[in-house]
Structures are given as C-alpha cells and as structure tokens.
Scaffold this motif. Structure first.
Motif, mmCIF file in Angstrom:
data_model
loop_
_atom_site.group_PDB
_atom_site.id
_atom_site.type_symbol
_atom_site.label_atom_id
_atom_site.label_comp_id
_atom_site.label_asym_id
_atom_site.label_seq_id
_atom_site.Cartn_x
_atom_site.Cartn_y
_atom_site.Cartn_z
ATOM 1 N N TYR A 294 0.852 -1.186 0.000
ATOM 2 C CA TYR A 294 0.000 0.000 0.000
ATOM 3 C C TYR A 294 0.892 1.241 0.000
ATOM 4 N N LYS A 295 0.625 2.122 -0.939
ATOM 5 C CA LYS A 295 1.415 3.339 -1.050
ATOM 6 C C LYS A 295 0.486 4.542 -1.091
ATOM 7 N N ARG A 296 0.809 5.556 -0.318
ATOM 8 C CA ARG A 296 -0.042 6.730 -0.245
ATOM 9 C C ARG A 296 -0.063 7.495 -1.561
ATOM 10 N N ASN A 297 -1.230 8.116 -1.817
ATOM 11 C CA ASN A 297 -1.408 8.892 -3.045
ATOM 12 C C ASN A 297 -1.365 10.379 -2.662
ATOM 13 N N PRO A 298 -0.225 11.039 -2.827
ATOM 14 C CA PRO A 298 -0.069 12.437 -2.376
ATOM 15 C C PRO A 298 -1.070 13.400 -2.990
ATOM 16 N N SER A 299 -1.420 13.232 -4.273
ATOM 17 C CA SER A 299 -2.315 14.200 -4.927
ATOM 18 C C SER A 299 -3.732 14.100 -4.378
ATOM 19 N N GLU A 300 -4.230 12.861 -4.136
ATOM 20 C CA GLU A 300 -5.572 12.694 -3.582
ATOM 21 C C GLU A 300 -5.634 13.229 -2.154
ATOM 22 N N GLU A 301 -4.592 12.928 -1.370
ATOM 23 C CA GLU A 301 -4.556 13.402 0.016
ATOM 24 C C GLU A 301 -4.481 14.920 0.071
ATOM 25 N N ALA A 302 -3.699 15.503 -0.836
ATOM 26 C CA ALA A 302 -3.564 16.971 -0.868
ATOM 27 C C ALA A 302 -4.895 17.639 -1.136
ATOM 28 N N GLU A 303 -5.716 17.012 -1.989
ATOM 29 C CA GLU A 303 -7.029 17.571 -2.301
ATOM 30 C C GLU A 303 -7.932 17.562 -1.061
ATOM 31 N N ARG A 304 -7.892 16.451 -0.315
ATOM 32 C CA ARG A 304 -8.706 16.358 0.897
ATOM 33 C C ARG A 304 -8.227 17.371 1.947
ATOM 34 N N ILE A 305 -6.921 17.515 2.066
ATOM 35 C CA ILE A 305 -6.361 18.476 3.032
ATOM 36 C C ILE A 305 -6.769 19.895 2.667
ATOM 37 N N GLN A 306 -6.741 20.199 1.367
ATOM 38 C CA GLN A 306 -7.121 21.546 0.907
ATOM 39 C C GLN A 306 -8.584 21.845 1.241
ATOM 40 N N GLN A 307 -9.452 20.845 1.081
ATOM 41 C CA GLN A 307 -10.864 21.020 1.423
ATOM 42 C C GLN A 307 -11.027 21.262 2.929
ATOM 43 N N PHE A 308 -10.230 20.553 3.714
ATOM 44 C CA PHE A 308 -10.326 20.684 5.177
ATOM 45 C C PHE A 308 -9.820 22.050 5.636
ATOM 46 N N GLU A 309 -8.745 22.506 5.027
ATOM 47 C CA GLU A 309 -8.205 23.818 5.372
ATOM 48 C C GLU A 309 -9.130 24.949 4.924
ATOM 49 N N ALA A 310 -9.923 24.686 3.891
ATOM 50 C CA ALA A 310 -10.794 25.732 3.340
ATOM 51 C C ALA A 310 -11.857 26.197 4.336
ATOM 52 N N VAL A 311 -12.194 25.365 5.326
ATOM 53 C CA VAL A 311 -13.198 25.784 6.321
ATOM 54 C C VAL A 311 -12.553 26.507 7.502
ATOM 55 N N GLY A 312 -11.240 26.731 7.425
ATOM 56 C CA GLY A 312 -10.614 27.584 8.436
ATOM 57 C C GLY A 312 -9.596 26.943 9.339
#
Length: 952
Positions: A294-312
């Motif tokens: 199992y290897k992490r997918n940096p681009s997918e994770e980055a998208e989720r992190i960006q959505q989470f940061e968007a709420v403050g």
C-alpha cells in the motif's frame, strides 16, 4: 582532564548501562583516571558544560545499585522479578527510556562515548564516532523450492549487510547500535530485530513453518519497513477509499487537534504520520505467498487536506486546529462546518475522551424568569441536547473547576462551550446550587448586568435626600452625596462601606443617615424609656443602632453625637457598670461600644437584633480567623455599615472580612476568595481578576480623597532630610550589618532559611535602631547620632518659629530622647503612646489643640493611626520610615484633614547609607500599585524577600 561515558553490559539487568569517568592526558594520549563521583568532580578542575551536567545526572540515575534499590525489596530479588516476563519488560523499558535520552544527548552534543572501555589503552582508539544518520531497514523475501529465505539490509547510501560489520546492540527502545565504532540509530524497528542477522546474511523459513513464523515474528515488522521480493509478485494498492476525521490530544498545549485518517482499502495512513507505504504478507491456503503493498497517493490526500483547510483550520505537522488555548475550540469549529464536510465525503469518527464518546447532537439554552426571594436571586437555566435535559446548575461545579466535560446519563459527554466559562463564570463562583437553580446573593446584583437574558431585578437607584433640621450641622456637598449613597443601600437592604479619606467627616455622614432614619420612625409609648421624664409620653421608636469602634474613639463619637444629633438617646456600653444597661440596650437610639467589650459580652449582645450595626475603623476585623471577626459576624442586624479611612477595596488580605460583614457571601467563601482573587492578583498579578473584584465591590464601597472633594484644603509638602551617621555610629552599623549578611550566606537548607527568617525582622529592627540612635540599643552608649543632631536642629527652629509640630516614631524609646531634650529646654509638649489611658489621650489632644504654649506632640506611630484630630499642627516629622507607607499616611492625616487652615509640611528623617534608604525605595517601588493598600506584613515579607538588596 575530560569527562567521558562508558557503556558496559550489566548481567543482572541484562542491559547496557552507562558509567561516567574522568580521563587525564599522559604522553599526548588520554587515559581513564577515575570514576566521576561527586567528590572527584568537586575537587577536579573540570569545567563541565550544561549538557555534560545533564548527562551526568542521567548517568547517576542509572547506577546499578540505585536501580536495584528502586526495583527490588527484601522479599523480591531482581532475578525473581525477571521470572515474570511482564515485570521484566516493564523494568527494562523504564531503564531504556532513560538510556535512550542519554544516548540522544551524547549524540546531539558530541560528548565522549566508549563501549567496554579498556583502562590500559588510550581513549583515542576507543572513542566512538557519533553519527546523526538513522539507518532504514529493508527486508528482502525470496521464494525457494523449500520455503522462503529472507534477508535484512540497512540502507545508507548503499545496502549494508549487518553480518559484514561489527555491531553491538546498545539499546532496544531507542534502537541504538554501534556499528564499526560508530554510534548510529536504526528506525523504525527495535535493535533486537537485527540479532538474527549479526552472524548470518539469510534466514531460511521452511515451508511448513511459514504461517507460524510470519504471524509470530514478521507480521508487525513488515508493516513498518520497506520490502522487496524475488520469485513472486507484489499487489500494488494506492487508491484512497475514504477519509475520516479523528482527533488527538496534544499534551504539551492541552488541546484536542484533528487529523485526517486516509483509508486505502483497509490500510490506514494518518495525516500526522510520515510513513508513506506499508506491506502485508499473507500465506494463502494453497501455500502461495501474497504480498500487498500500500502506497499513499499524495495528490488525492492533498485535495482532501485543501478542502479541510478551506473551512478555516490551520495545519501543523499533519494536525489541524484553530489557534486557541481552550482544549475544544477545534471541536466546536468542526461542528460548525460538519454539514459542509460530510457533503464533501468526509466521515466524522466517534470522538472520545478517556474512552467516553462526545455527544455531537446540537444543544439549546432556555432561560426561566429570575425571581427574588429574601436576600437571593433565583436563576433558572435549562440546556437541551437531543433527548437529554440538563439543569445549568448541574454545570456550576464544572465551571468553577474549569472542567469542560460534563457526563450525561447515557455515558456520553457534553462539552461546555468556551464562552460559557467567561459569560457565566461569575454567577458560578458566587452562586449556590439549590433545587436545580442557582441562588445568587442580592448583593451580587451587578454580576447580572451583562446577562440581560436573566432579567436581573436591579435595586432602586433614585434617592432624594434633604438634610434633617434635627441634624445640627451644615453638610458639605460631598457629604450630602455620601448620605444619599448610604440611604440608597439602606432602602435596598444592602450593606455599605464608607471609605472616605481620613478627615472628611465619615462620622458626620453616618450621623446624618441615622438622624434621617430616626425621623422616619413612628412614635409610640415606650414602657422603658431611657429617661424617667419620658414616662407615659409617646416617643420615636428606638433606632437601636450599635456602633463598635476602637476604645480611643469612644469619647469622639459620644461628643459628636451630642453636638450634631442631641435628640438621639445614646449610651456608652463600656466600663464595669455596663451590665446594668444590658437589659435596656434596645431602648437606646445609639449604643457605643468597643471591640474588646463586644468580644467579652458576645453572648449577651447576640440576643439582640439591632436595626444597624456600624463598625468604625472596620479593618480591626480583617483577620477572618480572629475571634473578633467571628463574634461580630454572629451579631444580628437589619443593616450594616463599615467605616474605614483606609481604601480597603485593594487590601486583599482584609477585604473578604470587610465585605462578608456588610454583605455576607458577596465574595463567596474565604477559600473561594483566596483562589479566585487573592492568589490571582497578589501572586499572578492578573489584571482581569483585579477588575472583576473591583466590579463586584465598587457598588458597596464609597471612597473619596481629600484632593477630590476639599479644594480648599491647604497644600501638603513632603521632603526627605538625609542624615549622615556619626563615624562611630556608622562603624557599629556596618559591623552589625556584616553579621546579618554572614548569617545569610551560611544558609544551606530550607530549615536554615526558615530559622533565619524568624529572626530576620529582629535583626533588621536592630539595624534601624542603630541608624536612629545607638542609645536605642544601649541606653548607656556615648556614641553620637547624626540623625539626632539633625532632628534637634529642626525642632529648635520650629519651636522658635512657634510652629506646632507632630513628631512620630515607631520606637517609643526614640521619642523619649527628644522628650528629654524638651524637658531640659523647658519646652512644653505632650505625648501619646499605646500605653496612654483614654482620658489622658483626650487631655493631651485638647492641650495640643488649644494651648498655644504646647509646641510638640510626640506620638508613637501605631498609637497615632486613628481617632486623632490634630489640625493645630502645621508640621509633621517622621523620625524613621516604617515598613508600611499607609501607616505613615494615616499619621500625616492627623493634621492634614477637615479644619486645617495651614499648609502642612511633612519631613521624613532618613539616615544615609542605611536600611532606611532601602525601606524608602521599597515603599516607592510599591507606588506603581498606587491604588492598592498594602498590609504591613506584606511589606515585611517583601523586605525578607529582598534581604540581600536591603543589606547591600
């Protein structure tokens, strides 16, 4: 000489343990000299760095003898403890945690390190190289006809084969090894995992034991390390299936931070972890081996992190939070945006604290009507969360203890919002919980002013007052305002403290109030009148006012009542004949008594319910543990007033007792007051707590200064006269000061410090006395005093100029020296000390005020604090500075008060280069607390804390 650390294997603990040694240089080389004991280090020229000292402390704590003492007792030897595998593991982990800390310190700061030191060999050949590298392991699996062969490599710039190097496993927990004379770390496995590969390259697992071997030895390891295969494929998985929101408690900041948990089809990676891949090896029923990578997918994770940061949310090391000191701020922010995040596919996991789930359902607050019963406001607030109904009164304990978690009946937790702690903090501090409601004392009505939802019932504010024709005095405007203020509290059933500056007429304002109240009382026939001539006549109902004061003020009060309110029947409840009046006290308008008499006749006075109890110089009850405070608190009255010329609003040690007397429970219990205010203000200098305290007491305390209300009061001029000591006086002073300093330097233990502190004030007093005049210590001394000559010079000039003067000293023996001088010069004077009887005080005051030939009034400082009106004086001499500047201010107030027509000149006499100068500076440093009243004991304690400075 040089310090170094040597690790050797301890057969008892079955671990490598450190020892510290000192090395010496001989013939250009370094050799072990001796063990680095405390005695050796004390007598050696070694100049240790802070990190070496820190490493020494850790090494000493890992001494085998100390460890044996810690982990064994008479019944259980170490060998017996080690028979239990769990106990052995626990002991070794405890020890290795310290070993890991020590090795990290050695590696980071380049300290000398040896393993198995050989005393006869030079240290240069034995010292380890310290590396900051962390070697990563790689497991390689190869399918063979008979099973599986696996190898372990250590990755540096190339693959390192452990068996081809000399390796010592130094520490399991920190995974420290010595490889080819270099200290290095291995991660993320334990050093013990290297053991099978120290003497061979490959470990062969027969096919029949593969499942058991993998489950027992390799299952957890391969989750942590990279692997490679030969002879079979690896199934690659790198698609993000789901993102969960979880939280972690940051112990350093005591806050709950959120992190994202990324689900890759059953294998979880967290946003706050650096691990980027994970492998699973499984032996299938047919014997085939399956490895999933199992290897992490940096681009997918980055998208989720960006959505989470968007709420403050702010991100730091993979954790997300809102910057705030409140532990659950990030949680409440998450709840605010939970619908948005769930719509984007985030999954909110159960959030737990100590294995208890947080209840995430929305809540509402509802406010019942605040009602008034007797002396209390009844406050009703209800919280509804889902199916739960919580009485707000149930949260009071949490609010007081700053505990945000309230357990609900179903085992979940209700999290108290941060704003409630600030908004409802005051009512939780000072309210009491009774039958699902909060009862707040009426005297705390100001605490509800910022809570309109509670509909507080405010006391009446509009009072109209016109001085009674029965008051035989003309009130100044500020005095009229003072009487109106007292009446306002009277009609609202609340106590009051009149704290006007000394000399502004607190007695007159009080009498004006009592006359006004007396005028409003009905007339009726009194079967037991205070005068035989009033038998059968209708009379005003008795005012029934008990005024308690220091003994020295009795004659002042009695005379002022006869002068300003002659129609009020008054008696002095003092002396041996007071018992004869005891049965008739309720027939008098005013009963005057003293604190000592009230203490003696407490049981008798407790039988009465007075309309008013008034305390003059009310700071006399400041000690809440004193008998006088307890006695007066037990007396019954409808209304209470305290009078004090001292601004008690900032005197924290006596404030609680003062407020408790006039308005019980206004500041809570004494322990609550101590916790919420005294500690916060005096020790932590918390400005918020100070403002809160002022806000609570300000409606009940009226303080006006002379400067504010008496524009026509003459000026006051203050100066310091610095006096050089005589040569012999200075020599004696320095000798005594050296003795004190030497004692201070000899303090080694807390016991020594406590014993010294007990005697320190006495020693400082001796220094003060010498600086005044050596005769204060030795009446037979012939040593001249520089201050004495300076004071005599001033006295002679004042006498010749016909200026009446008050002379204060904290030593009666000091005053006696100048009284003797007056007698020799035949200068008329009077004196007053604590030993002066009441009648003699009155005579002395009248002589000084009325007899032009009486030039000087010698007064001991403490005896002159209260009850003296000496406006005939235009000069005040303070012969020696006192610890408490407020005592000096009261002394000056004897002359600078209502009725003074002349400018008042204050001269402080201070001996140069002595403790007296330091006391003046200590007083001045306190003037940044200009509105604060500082107790005498507080300043003495300050002096003890600054002993070295005082003795410079």
């Amino acid at each position: 000489m040089h310090l170094f650390f040597n690790f050797t294997y301890d057969t008892d603990f079955q671990l490598f343990l450190p020892h510290a040694f000192v090395a010496e240089q001989r013939n250009q080389s370094w050799y072990l000299l001796k063990k680095a004991t405390d005695e050796v280090l004390k007598n050696s020229p070694l100049d240790l760095s802070s990190k070496e000292k820190e490493a020494l402390v850790l090494t000493h704590s890992l001494d085998p003898l100390l460890l044996l003492e810690k982990y064994t007792d008479k019944k259980h030897s170490l060998a017996e403890r080690y028979k239990d595998k769990a106990k052995k593991k626990y002991i070794q982990q405890q020890i290795e945690e310290k070993v890991n800390t020590l090795l990290s310190l050695i590696a980071q700061h380049g300290l000398w390190l040896v393993v198995n030191c050989q005393k006869e060999h030079p240290l240069e050949r034995q010292l380890l190289t310290l590396s900051d590298k962390v070697l990563q392991p790689l497991l390689e699996f190869e399918k063979t006809p008979t099973g599986i062969a696996y190898r372990l490599f250590l990755l540096d710039r190339e693959k390192l084969i452990p068996s081809e190097h000399t390796i010592t496993l130094l520490s399991q927990e920190g995974s420290w090894i010595v490889m080819d004379q270099t200290l290095v770390q291995v991660a993320p496995i334990k050093a013990l995992n290297l053991k099978p590969f120290l003497d061979k390259t490959t470990v062969v697992i027969p096919e029949s034991t593969i499942p058991e071997y993998f489950n027992k030895f390799l299952k957890e390891i391969i989750k942590k390390v990279d692997i490679s295969t030969i002879g079979f494929d690896i199934i690659q998985k790198h698609h993000l299936v789901a993102t969960h929101i979880k939280w972690v408690h940051d112990f350093l900041t005591n806050t709950y931070k959120l992190f994202l948990s990324f689900d890759y089809d059953g294998v979880i990676f967290h946003s706050n972890q650096s691990r980027s891949q994970q492998s699973h090896l499984e032996v299938l029923p047919n014997g085939d081996i399956q490895i999933e990578h199992y290897k992490r997918n940096p681009s997918e994770e980055a998208e989720r992190i960006q959505q989470f940061e968007a709420v403050g949310f702010v991100q730091e090391d993979g954790n997300f939070f809102i910057k705030d000191s409140y532990p659950f701020t990030s949680y409440f922010h998450l709840l605010k945006h939970i619908q948005t995040l769930e719509a984007q596919g985030f999954i909110i996991s159960d959030l737990e604290v100590n294995n208890q789930k947080i209840n995430r359902e929305p809540y509402t607050l509802s406010f019942g009507e605040t009602t008034e019963t007797n002396d209390w406001f009844d406050i009703r607030i209800t919280i509804t969360q889902g199916t739960h109904q919580i009485y707000f009164s149930d949260l009071v304990k949490n609010l007081r203890e700053q505990n945000p978690l309230y357990p609900l009946p179903d085992g979940t937790l209700f999290v108290i919002p941060k704003e409630w702690f600030a908004k409802y903090e005051k009512i939780s501090k000072f309210g009491r919980v009774v039958h699902q409601k909060i009862q707040l004392p009426k005297s705390n009505y100001t605490l509800l002013e910022d809570l309109p939802e509670l509909k507080p019932q405010k006391p009446k504010t509009e009072i109209h007052y016109t001085p009674s024709p029965n008051l035989k005095a003309q009130l100044r405007p500020y005095q009229t305002e003072g009487v109106k203020w007292l009446l306002q509290h009277h009609y609202n059933g609340l106590g009051a403290c009149l704290a006007d500056d000394m000399g502004l007429g607190k007695t007159l304002q009080t009498l004006a109030l009592l006359v006004h109240i007396h005028d409003s009382l009905p007339e009726k026939e009194n079967p037991f009148p205070t005068s035989i001539f009033d038998l059968g006549k209708p009379q005003k109902e008795a005012l029934k006012c008990l005024i308690i004061m220091p003994s020295s003020l009795l004659f002042n009060w009695y005379e002022e009542i006869k002068r300003f309110a002659p129609q009020l029947s008054c008696t002095q409840y003092v002396g041996h004949d007071r018992k004869a009046k005891a049965l008739r006290l309720s027939n008098y308008d005013i009963v005057l008594s003293s604190y000592p008499i009230v203490l003696k006749d407490a049981k008798l006075l407790e039988r009465y319910t007075f309309r008013y109890i008034i305390l003059d110089e009310s700071q006399r009850i400041k000690n809440n543990n004193s008998q006088i405070f307890k006695t007066i608190s037990a007396l019954k009255a409808e209304h209470k007033i305290s009078l004090s010329g001292t601004p008690i609003e900032n005197s924290l040690s006596d404030l609680w007792a003062q407020m408790q007397f006039i308005n019980p429970n206004i500041l809570g219990s004494y322990s609550q007051f101590n916790k919420y205010f005294r500690t916060e203000i005096e020790k932590k200098h918390n400005p918020i707590a100070l403002e809160e305290l002022k806000g609570i007491i300000s409606p009940f305390l009226l303080r006006r200064t002379k400067q504010q209300v008496l524009k026509d009061l003459p000026d006051i001029e203050e100066q310091i006269a610095y006096c050089p000591m005589s040569e012999a006086q200075e020599k004696w002073y320095e000798q005594e000061k050296s003795k004190v300093r030497n004692q201070l330097l000899r303090i080694d233990t807390e016991t020594d410090a406590a014993a010294f502190k007990l005697n320190a004030i006495n020693m400082l007093t001796k220094l003060r006395q010498i600086s005044n005049h050596p005769k204060l210590i030795d009446p037979q001394s012939e040593i001249p005093s520089g201050k004495y000559e300076e004071v005599i010079s001033h006295l002679e000039q004042l006498w010749r100029a016909g200026q009446k003067t008050l002379i204060f000293s904290s030593f009666t023996s000091h005053l006696a020296l100048y009284e003797d001088w007056c007698k020799k010069k035949k200068i008329k004077h009077v004196s007053l000390t604590g030993a002066t009887p009441l009648e003699a005080r009155k005579i002395a005051v009248e002589q000084f005020q009325n007899d032009k030939e009486v030039s000087f009034f010698f007064i001991s400082l403490k005896a002159g604090e209260v009850g003296l009106n000496l406006t005939a004086a235009s000069y005040v001499l303070l012969l020696d500075p006192w610890w408490n500047p407020f005592t000096e201010r009261q002394a000056i107030g004897r002359a600078h008060r209502l009725g003074q027509e002349n400018k008042v000149n204050v001269i402080r006499f201070v001996s140069r280069n002595t403790l007296e100068e330091k006391i003046i500076r200590l007083q001045q440093s306190k003037k940044e607390l200009s509105e604060h009243l500082i107790e005498e004991d507080t300043l003495k304690n300050e002096a003890l804390e600054h002993l070295e400075e005082l003795l410079e």
